[in-house]
Scaffold this active site. Structure first.
Site, PDB file in Angstrom:
ATOM      1  N   HIS A  47      -3.538  13.624 -36.038  1.00  0.00           N
ATOM      2  CA  HIS A  47      -4.060  12.654 -37.006  1.00  0.00           C
ATOM      3  C   HIS A  47      -3.064  12.368 -38.104  1.00  0.00           C
ATOM      4  O   HIS A  47      -2.967  11.255 -38.605  1.00  0.00           O
ATOM      5  CB  HIS A  47      -5.358  13.160 -37.625  1.00  0.00           C
ATOM      6  N   ARG A  59      -6.400  -3.074 -26.709  1.00  0.00           N
ATOM      7  CA  ARG A  59      -6.982  -1.951 -25.958  1.00  0.00           C
ATOM      8  C   ARG A  59      -8.497  -2.083 -26.037  1.00  0.00           C
ATOM      9  O   ARG A  59      -9.047  -2.191 -27.142  1.00  0.00           O
ATOM     10  CB  ARG A  59      -6.548  -0.623 -26.567  1.00  0.00           C
ATOM     11  N   ARG A  89      -6.034  -5.873 -22.283  1.00  0.00           N
ATOM     12  CA  ARG A  89      -5.948  -4.915 -21.170  1.00  0.00           C
ATOM     13  C   ARG A  89      -7.360  -4.480 -20.802  1.00  0.00           C
ATOM     14  O   ARG A  89      -8.119  -4.073 -21.674  1.00  0.00           O
ATOM     15  CB  ARG A  89      -5.149  -3.691 -21.614  1.00  0.00           C
ATOM     16  N   GLU A  99       3.562   1.149 -16.090  1.00  0.00           N
ATOM     17  CA  GLU A  99       3.504   2.436 -16.798  1.00  0.00           C
ATOM     18  C   GLU A  99       3.844   3.580 -15.869  1.00  0.00           C
ATOM     19  O   GLU A  99       3.864   4.732 -16.270  1.00  0.00           O
ATOM     20  CB  GLU A  99       2.089   2.677 -17.337  1.00  0.00           C
ATOM     21  N   ASN A 150       4.805   4.355 -23.373  1.00  0.00           N
ATOM     22  CA  ASN A 150       4.272   5.702 -23.640  1.00  0.00           C
ATOM     23  C   ASN A 150       4.008   6.410 -22.308  1.00  0.00           C
ATOM     24  O   ASN A 150       4.443   7.535 -22.083  1.00  0.00           O
ATOM     25  CB  ASN A 150       2.971   5.635 -24.439  1.00  0.00           C
ATOM     26  N   ASP A 151       3.274   5.740 -21.432  1.00  0.00           N
ATOM     27  CA  ASP A 151       3.000   6.351 -20.129  1.00  0.00           C
ATOM     28  C   ASP A 151       4.218   6.314 -19.221  1.00  0.00           C
ATOM     29  O   ASP A 151       4.454   7.253 -18.464  1.00  0.00           O
ATOM     30  CB  ASP A 151       1.806   5.658 -19.452  1.00  0.00           C
ATOM     31  N   ARG A 166       2.355  13.398 -22.538  1.00  0.00           N
ATOM     32  CA  ARG A 166       2.618  12.732 -23.809  1.00  0.00           C
ATOM     33  C   ARG A 166       1.893  13.377 -24.982  1.00  0.00           C
ATOM     34  O   ARG A 166       2.181  13.084 -26.139  1.00  0.00           O
ATOM     35  CB  ARG A 166       2.256  11.237 -23.725  1.00  0.00           C
ATOM     36  N   CYS A 220       4.782  -3.117 -24.646  1.00  0.00           N
ATOM     37  CA  CYS A 220       3.669  -2.876 -25.565  1.00  0.00           C
ATOM     38  C   CYS A 220       3.506  -1.399 -25.891  1.00  0.00           C
ATOM     39  O   CYS A 220       2.524  -1.009 -26.494  1.00  0.00           O
ATOM     40  CB  CYS A 220       2.376  -3.451 -25.020  1.00  0.00           C
TER      41      CYS A 220
HETATM   42  C1  PEP Z   1       1.507   2.828 -22.953  1.00  0.00           C
HETATM   43  O1  PEP Z   1       1.238   3.695 -22.118  1.00  0.00           O
HETATM   44  O2  PEP Z   1       2.670   2.641 -23.396  1.00  0.00           O
HETATM   45  C2  PEP Z   1       0.455   1.964 -23.497  1.00  0.00           C
HETATM   46  C3  PEP Z   1       0.747   0.940 -24.273  1.00  0.00           C
HETATM   47  O3  PEP Z   1      -0.833   2.292 -23.199  1.00  0.00           O
HETATM   48  P1  PEP Z   1      -1.636   3.496 -23.909  1.00  0.00           P
HETATM   49  O4  PEP Z   1      -0.779   4.014 -25.025  1.00  0.00           O
HETATM   50  O5  PEP Z   1      -2.916   2.917 -24.380  1.00  0.00           O
HETATM   51  O6  PEP Z   1      -1.794   4.452 -22.776  1.00  0.00           O
HETATM   52 MG    MG Z   2      -0.690   3.631 -21.158  1.00  0.00          MG
END
Ligand code: PEP
Ligand code: MG
Length: 548
Positions: free
Chosen positions: A184, A285, A321, A410, A433-434, A444, A481
């Site tokens: 957080h 999201r 999404r 991803e 991120n993924d 992650r 993104c």
């Molecule tokens: C990602 O995985 O980069 C992404 C934008 O989706 P989320 O962070 O919601 O998994």
């Molecule tokens: Mg993702």
């Protein structure tokens, strides 16, 4: 001068004297109670409701997502299962303080064992217990010190209640020894633009010691030299100037357009995103609509939410999404509870394909909202791994009336297959991120592998280049993104790799806009080439800095 490595949140830099967070309360002892169980229970009940009221009141004052976090903490305080556990211990002869302490510790341990997102909530629960015990003792809740002058706050981890109400005139920066990039502290620091470095390990900083907190460099510099302080001041001033520059559409120095879009998690953030110059939404999201319920919301309820979003962005591009359930976002009506590796399980498009009615309802609601409004709606599926999945999703979305249908990249397989996938899909958006998590096989949410979780890694950059090439061959746009788009220099690298738009948390828009303006497309390609040919993430970042 000593350098302490951590994970920087945002790009800021600040310096000042360290103030250590007040030590937690002494834990209560197991001495038997001198009161009757009913007296103890009454005292606990009033301490719990005072704590919940205090948290709600802080949430009300803080607003935004801090309010949600603090309201969730207030609900933890009043959780009936915890209350039952506390009362059972009091019936067994414990004092109220001891019963609260042990029950909350047990529950927090269960959460911590679950790991991931829930594990990180264990710290929130420990904070609630401290607040209830402070109430029972009539003592002040542990929290942020008030020194009467600005300071760098150093803590193990900050509770949401503390982060949400940080006085930004007093707190120059935050350093936490615990906590990962999804704690957080990190989430709220990013949202409020607080300079922060988290997860430094046992940093052994002392009260009053001078430090530079350099989020862009992922480092805390203890006892810096006067030259280092002067350099930090220069960077802070340049950053302030960039952030307050007039808002213009995203573009490179030679005029090459790079639309800068916002990542949003609910329609509430629309106004702020527009004020900060978002040219549309690159990732909406939709999980927020689903996460708090036992069943999927109705088509009518969903339509109403999407309409709010699309109305706010009339005339602009909005990429929605569809539901990304599974892994750290389990949903009882959609995902399997007993997967051993949920990140590799039936998540994202796999879960939706398995329960197609949920996907059909969502796409129907999106098409209805689209027909009533003037935004340019694009829809995309999360976690697409195969050409078949891309074909399945785009065909279904078109059947249900959506015009522009794409996929998120991803998973490494979909990056490798981007050329084929983009023959079927209208666009791709890379979720770094993924993509980083799956490329590096590094959870992650797990602090112990945070060093592998960098989108700067050349392995990730090369996959991104493959997707951009696939887009170019098919004449289809490829956006980013994931969090990577919010890192200004990495944003330049991404554009150099061939990405056509960038979507990020709105707080990052100004700095990315300013950095793009400093480079031409030829510069960006040269910087990207330097980064891609490095051996590791740190090398790529350094190569990009040198080339820039
Ligand atoms: C990602 O995985 O980069 C992404 C934008 O989706 P989320 O962070 O919601 O998994
Ligand atoms: Mg993702």
């Amino acid at each position: 001068m000593t350098e302490i490595a951590g994970v920087g949140i945002g790009q800021g830099i600040a310096h000042g004297p360290v103030a250590l967070m007040a030590a937690p309360l002494e834990p209560p002892t197991d001495a038997p109670s001198t009161r009757t169980p009913d007296e103890e229970k009454a005292l606990v009940a009033s301490a719990v409701s005072a704590t919940a009221a205090d948290l709600n009141e802080r949430g009300e004052r803080a607003g935004g997502s801090a309010r949600d976090v603090l309201e969730a903490q207030a609900m933890m305080a009043e959780d009936p299962t915890l209350a039952e556990a506390v009362e059972a211990k009091i019936d067994g002869g414990a004092t109220g303080e001891y019963a609260v302490h042990t029950s909350f510790v047990e529950f927090a341990e269960q959460l911590a064992e679950l790991g991931g997102y829930l594990g990180e909530r264990a710290a929130d629960l420990a904070d609630v217990a401290q607040r209830v015990i402070a109430q029972l003792r009539g003592a002040a809740a542990p929290g942020v010190p008030d020194l009467g002058h600005p300071f760098v706050l150093v803590a193990r981890d900050l509770a949401p209640a503390d982060t949400a109400l940080l006085d930004l005139d007093q707190v120059l920066a935050v350093v936490t020894t615990d906590g990962g990039p999804t704690s957080h502290t990190a989430i709220l620091a990013r949202e409020k633009g607080i300079v922060a470095v988290v997860g430094t390990g046992d940093a052994s900083l002392t009260e009053g010691q001078t430090v530079i907190v350099d989020a862009a460099g992922d480092v805390v510099v203890a006892d810096p030299t006067p030259d280092e302080i002067a350099a930090a001041d220069q960077r802070a001033a340049a950053r302030a100037a960039a952030v307050s520059a007039p808002i213009t559409p995203g573009a490179l120095a030679d005029g090459t357009e790079v639309p800068l879009l916002a990542n949003l998690g609910s329609p509430d953030g629309a106004t702020e995103a527009l004020e900060l110059g978002a040219e549309g939404v690159g990732l909406f999201r939709t999980e927020f609509l689903f996460l708090s319920s036992d069943e999927a919301p109705s088509v009518a309820d969903q339509t109403a939410s999407y309409r709010l979003l699309l109305e706010a962005f009339a005339g602009k591009k909005v990429v929605v999404r569809v539901l990304d359930a599974g892994a750290d976002k389990p949903l009882p009506f959609l995902t399997d509870a007993d997967e051993e590796n949920p990140a590799l399980g039936r998540r994202g498009i796999r879960a939706l394909q398995h329960r197609e009615h949920v996907l059909r309802d969502q796409l129907t609601a999106l098409a209805e909202a689209d027909s009533d409004t003037d935004a340019d709606l694009w829809v995309m599926a999360p976690m697409v791994a195969t050409v078949d999945e891309a074909e399945y999703f785009t065909a279904l979305a078109r059947e249900l009336g959506l015009r522009t249908t794409g996929v998120m990249v991803e998973v490494p397989s979909s990056a490798i297959l981007a050329e084929e996938i983009l023959r079927k899909a209208d666009f791709a958006s890379i979720g770094t991120n993924d993509l980083t998590q799956y490329t590096m096989a590094a959870d992650r949410l797990l602090g112990t592998v945070a060093h592998l979780q960098s989108p700067w890694h050349p392995a990730v950059l090369r996959l991104i280049r493959m997707v951009a090439d696939g887009g170019e061959k098919n004449g289809k746009p490829v956006g980013i993104c994931g969090e990577a788009a919010a890192d200004p220099l990495l944003a330049v690298v991404l554009v150099g790799l061939g990405v056509t738009s960038l979507s990020m948390t709105p707080a990052a828009l100004a700095e990315v806009r300013a950095e793009l303006k400093r480079h031409t497309i030829d510069d960006a390609r040269r910087i990207a080439a330097a980064a891609v040919s490095a051996g590791d993430a740190a090398g790529a970042k350094k190569a990009a800095r040198d080339a820039a």
